[in-house]
Design a protein around this motif. Structure first.
Motif, PDB file in Angstrom:
ATOM      1  N   MET A   1      10.508   2.748   3.896  1.00 34.40           N
ATOM      2  CA  MET A   1      10.704   2.939   2.452  1.00 34.40           C
ATOM      3  C   MET A   1      11.492   1.771   1.883  1.00 34.40           C
ATOM      4  N   ALA A   2      11.064   1.279   0.741  1.00 37.91           N
ATOM      5  CA  ALA A   2      11.758   0.163   0.110  1.00 37.91           C
ATOM      6  C   ALA A   2      13.160   0.564  -0.287  1.00 37.91           C
ATOM      7  N   PRO A   3      14.162  -0.328  -0.080  1.00 40.51           N
ATOM      8  CA  PRO A   3      15.531  -0.012  -0.482  1.00 40.51           C
ATOM      9  C   PRO A   3      15.634   0.337  -1.953  1.00 40.51           C
ATOM     10  N   CYS A   4      14.806  -0.321  -2.784  1.00 43.31           N
ATOM     11  CA  CYS A   4      14.831  -0.026  -4.227  1.00 43.31           C
ATOM     12  C   CYS A   4      14.524   1.444  -4.480  1.00 43.31           C
ATOM     13  N   GLY A   5      13.535   1.982  -3.757  1.00 44.85           N
ATOM     14  CA  GLY A   5      13.175   3.373  -3.943  1.00 44.85           C
ATOM     15  C   GLY A   5      14.295   4.305  -3.565  1.00 44.85           C
ATOM     16  N   ARG A   6      14.955   4.041  -2.431  1.00 44.31           N
ATOM     17  CA  ARG A   6      16.069   4.894  -2.003  1.00 44.31           C
ATOM     18  C   ARG A   6      17.210   4.842  -3.006  1.00 44.31           C
ATOM     19  N   THR A   7      17.498   3.652  -3.507  1.00 43.02           N
ATOM     20  CA  THR A   7      18.604   3.484  -4.450  1.00 43.02           C
ATOM     21  C   THR A   7      18.378   4.276  -5.725  1.00 43.02           C
ATOM     22  N   LEU A   8      17.132   4.406  -6.146  1.00 42.34           N
ATOM     23  CA  LEU A   8      16.818   5.067  -7.413  1.00 42.34           C
ATOM     24  C   LEU A   8      16.713   6.579  -7.295  1.00 42.34           C
ATOM     25  N   LEU A   9      16.583   7.110  -6.074  1.00 43.97           N
ATOM     26  CA  LEU A   9      16.290   8.527  -5.928  1.00 43.97           C
ATOM     27  C   LEU A   9      17.413   9.438  -6.408  1.00 43.97           C
ATOM     28  N   LEU A  10      18.665   9.137  -6.044  1.00 45.21           N
ATOM     29  CA  LEU A  10      19.767  10.030  -6.399  1.00 45.21           C
ATOM     30  C   LEU A  10      19.968  10.122  -7.905  1.00 45.21           C
ATOM     31  N   PRO A  11      20.075   8.985  -8.629  1.00 50.27           N
ATOM     32  CA  PRO A  11      20.199   9.116 -10.085  1.00 50.27           C
ATOM     33  C   PRO A  11      18.957   9.700 -10.736  1.00 50.27           C
ATOM     34  N   LEU A  12      17.784   9.510 -10.123  1.00 49.48           N
ATOM     35  CA  LEU A  12      16.564  10.117 -10.669  1.00 49.48           C
ATOM     36  C   LEU A  12      16.644  11.627 -10.579  1.00 49.48           C
ATOM     37  N   ALA A  13      17.159  12.152  -9.472  1.00 47.63           N
ATOM     38  CA  ALA A  13      17.316  13.597  -9.338  1.00 47.63           C
ATOM     39  C   ALA A  13      18.299  14.133 -10.372  1.00 47.63           C
ATOM     40  N   ALA A  14      19.374  13.378 -10.628  1.00 46.67           N
ATOM     41  CA  ALA A  14      20.331  13.800 -11.651  1.00 46.67           C
ATOM     42  C   ALA A  14      19.691  13.791 -13.026  1.00 46.67           C
ATOM     43  N   ALA A  15      18.874  12.778 -13.295  1.00 45.16           N
ATOM     44  CA  ALA A  15      18.185  12.712 -14.584  1.00 45.16           C
ATOM     45  C   ALA A  15      17.206  13.856 -14.744  1.00 45.16           C
ATOM     46  N   ASP A 288      12.434  19.861  -3.662  1.00 45.31           N
ATOM     47  CA  ASP A 288      11.738  18.642  -3.232  1.00 45.31           C
ATOM     48  C   ASP A 288      12.375  18.150  -1.936  1.00 45.31           C
ATOM     49  N   SER A 289      11.852  18.615  -0.819  1.00 41.82           N
ATOM     50  CA  SER A 289      12.418  18.257   0.479  1.00 41.82           C
ATOM     51  C   SER A 289      11.730  17.053   1.101  1.00 41.82           C
ATOM     52  N   ALA A 290      10.572  16.682   0.575  1.00 37.29           N
ATOM     53  CA  ALA A 290       9.838  15.549   1.135  1.00 37.29           C
ATOM     54  C   ALA A 290      10.559  14.246   0.790  1.00 37.29           C
ATOM     55  N   GLY A 291      10.615  13.344   1.729  1.00 38.61           N
ATOM     56  CA  GLY A 291      11.255  12.058   1.498  1.00 38.61           C
ATOM     57  C   GLY A 291      10.391  11.141   0.656  1.00 38.61           C
ATOM     58  N   PHE A 292      11.024  10.121   0.137  1.00 38.84           N
ATOM     59  CA  PHE A 292      10.316   9.155  -0.698  1.00 38.84           C
ATOM     60  C   PHE A 292       9.158   8.526   0.065  1.00 38.84           C
ATOM     61  N   GLU A 293       9.362   8.258   1.352  1.00 38.61           N
ATOM     62  CA  GLU A 293       8.343   7.585   2.154  1.00 38.61           C
ATOM     63  C   GLU A 293       7.140   8.476   2.436  1.00 38.61           C
ATOM     64  N   HIS A 294       7.283   9.777   2.219  1.00 44.39           N
ATOM     65  CA  HIS A 294       6.177  10.696   2.496  1.00 44.39           C
ATOM     66  C   HIS A 294       5.209  10.824   1.321  1.00 44.39           C
ATOM     67  N   ARG A 295       5.507  10.189   0.222  1.00 41.60           N
ATOM     68  CA  ARG A 295       4.576  10.225  -0.918  1.00 41.60           C
ATOM     69  C   ARG A 295       3.479   9.185  -0.683  1.00 41.60           C
ATOM     70  N   PRO A 296       2.222   9.592  -0.609  1.00 46.28           N
ATOM     71  CA  PRO A 296       1.162   8.672  -0.180  1.00 46.28           C
ATOM     72  C   PRO A 296       0.789   7.599  -1.200  1.00 46.28           C
ATOM     73  N   THR A 297       0.972   7.868  -2.490  1.00 42.39           N
ATOM     74  CA  THR A 297       0.559   6.926  -3.527  1.00 42.39           C
ATOM     75  C   THR A 297       1.728   6.036  -3.908  1.00 42.39           C
ATOM     76  N   LEU A 298       1.502   4.740  -3.894  1.00 35.32           N
ATOM     77  CA  LEU A 298       2.564   3.794  -4.242  1.00 35.32           C
ATOM     78  C   LEU A 298       2.815   3.753  -5.744  1.00 35.32           C
ATOM     79  N   LEU A 299       1.748   3.648  -6.526  1.00 39.65           N
ATOM     80  CA  LEU A 299       1.865   3.468  -7.979  1.00 39.65           C
ATOM     81  C   LEU A 299       0.840   4.347  -8.671  1.00 39.65           C
ATOM     82  N   TYR A 300       1.261   5.060  -9.723  1.00 39.82           N
ATOM     83  CA  TYR A 300       0.382   6.064 -10.346  1.00 39.82           C
ATOM     84  C   TYR A 300       0.343   5.895 -11.859  1.00 39.82           C
ATOM     85  N   PHE A 301      -0.875   6.007 -12.391  1.00 41.97           N
ATOM     86  CA  PHE A 301      -1.051   6.117 -13.845  1.00 41.97           C
ATOM     87  C   PHE A 301      -2.305   6.928 -14.113  1.00 41.97           C
ATOM     88  N   ARG A 302      -2.186   7.909 -14.994  1.00 37.68           N
ATOM     89  CA  ARG A 302      -3.335   8.681 -15.459  1.00 37.68           C
ATOM     90  C   ARG A 302      -3.152   8.903 -16.950  1.00 37.68           C
TER      91      ARG A 302
END
Length: 406
Positions: A1-15, A288-302
């Protein structure tokens, strides 16, 4: 998992907690509106409302209504049914003297608010829902689909109607406009636009325009408006096309908006107005118990790909990214369970694109937040809700349009 993704996860959960629960309550928006109410262009010559003061700094005296004359009582807030609260009642109440912001709300006829939802008052003298009676019918539900994303006025009105009951927020409804820091105008302008912006034959003027014209006449005649030229009034126009015919006449008020994309800077700006979040349409991701690295799609737009104005970048990014590995970039709409599909897609993605469309903002950003998908914001003119107290850079990535293709 990219360090950027890990760094963003905690404040994202708070948001996520913030977006899913508290950002639409009256207290938050009215606190920001109280600050905006003091701003006005220097060349208007209109009086400026006084600073909102805390209860500890200034005692409150009040009457039963804005039209009361003569002796004034020591209590000014209303119960959930619109009547003056009883200071002798044993139940715990929210005292306006302890509130950070005191709000007076006009008793506009139901055609401006809950009448849109099929609600009729039980008596000719009644304007509001009865939220005090457990046996009473629950408030009418706001329409689903895309209507929901612009439902801020609905939630603000419900919050004010129940603001005298615990749990007490920072904003409390008062009965006398002379005791108020702000005056709220309960007009569901976004729903009016969504449902009634086109004339119905044989009428030549839409119901939405008729209501806006009636609102301007009503406010212009009110002493509360004339006192400060409307500067202490709060009007919600969250849909970018709502209040189109009245926004110039009412521009001295504090507008609650989604962005400034379709507003002249003399009508709306950050100096006086409040940017409010969209009501997210994706399901809030809980447990949400799944880790960031377990999400199969890197980038999403619909979403819609071919947009006008500043949204042409969507089309360019689509052709650049559509065939990339681990990237999902596809057209989508609310039709055929589109919201559910988008929710599932965001829940399984690491990063979610939030690209400018016809306007700088969309509810896609808030869908991403509650899905724990790190937002990638490509919208140069976007203004974000509560940006001066909420640091979006701690859980989002910002990319300028000119850098998006590098």
């Amino acid at each position: 998992m990219a360090p950027c993704g890990r760094t963003l996860l905690l404040p994202l959960a708070a948001a996520t907690v913030l977006v899913a629960s508290t950002v639409l309550v009256a207290s938050t928006i009215f606190l920001f509106a109280a600050a905006g109410a003091r701003w006005r262009p220097a060349d208007t010559g209109l009086p400026v409302p006084p600073h909102a003061v805390s209860a500890a700094a200034a005692p409150v005296t009040a009457g039963a209504s804005s039209n009361t004359t003569g002796a004034r009582k020591e209590l000014s807030f209303l119960d959930e049914n619109g009547g003056p609260d009883d200071p002798g009642a044993g139940a715990a109440r929210c005292d306006p003297r302890a509130a950070a912001v005191r709000v007076f709300m006009y008793d506009l006829p139901p055609e401006f608010h809950f009448g849109f939802l099929g609600w009729s008052p039980p008596s000719p003298d009644s304007v509001w829902l009865d939220l005090t009676n457990d046996a009473a019918a629950p408030p009418p539900r706001y329409p689903g689909g895309l209507n929901q994303q612009h439902s801020v006025a609905y939630w603000l009105t419900l919050d004010l109607l129940s603001s005298s009951s615990a749990p007490c927020g920072a904003a409390v409804r008062v009965a006398d406009s002379r005791d108020a820091d702000l005056v709220f105008v309960p007009f569901f302008a976004s729903l009016s636009y969504n449902r009634h912006s086109r004339p119905v034959l044989p009428e030549k003027v839409s119901r939405d325009k008729v209501l806006q014209e009636k609102l301007v006449r009503y406010l212009s005649a009110r002493p509360e408006w004339r006192r400060y030229g409307g500067a202490d009034h709060v009007i919600v126009a969250h849909h970018p096309n709502s209040l189109l015919h009245a926004r110039a006449a009412l521009s001295s008020a504090v507008f609650v908006l989604s962005d400034f994309g379709r507003y002249h800077p003399r009508v709306a700006s950050l100096e006086k107005d409040v940017i409010a979040p969209y009501k997210h349409m994706a399901k809030t991701f809980v447990n949400d118990s799944a880790g960031f690295e377990h999400r199969p799609t890197l980038l999403y737009f619909r979403g819609a790909i071919y947009r006008k104005e500043g949204g042409s970048i969507r089309q360019e990014l689509y052709y650049m990214l559509k065939d990339e590995k681990d990237v999902y970039f596809s057209f989508g709409s609310v039709q055929d369970h589109g919201a559910s599909k988008a929710s599932q897609g965001m829940h399984s993605s690491k990063f979610c694109l939030n690209i400018a469309g016809d306007t700088p903002s969309s509810n896609r950003l808030f869908d991403a937040i509650v899905s724990h998908c790190v937002p990638v914001i490509i919208s140069d003119d976007i203004e974000l809700p509560y940006e001066d107290v909420l640091d979006y850079s701690k859980f989002s990535i910002f990319v300028r349009s000119s850098d998006a293709f590098d």
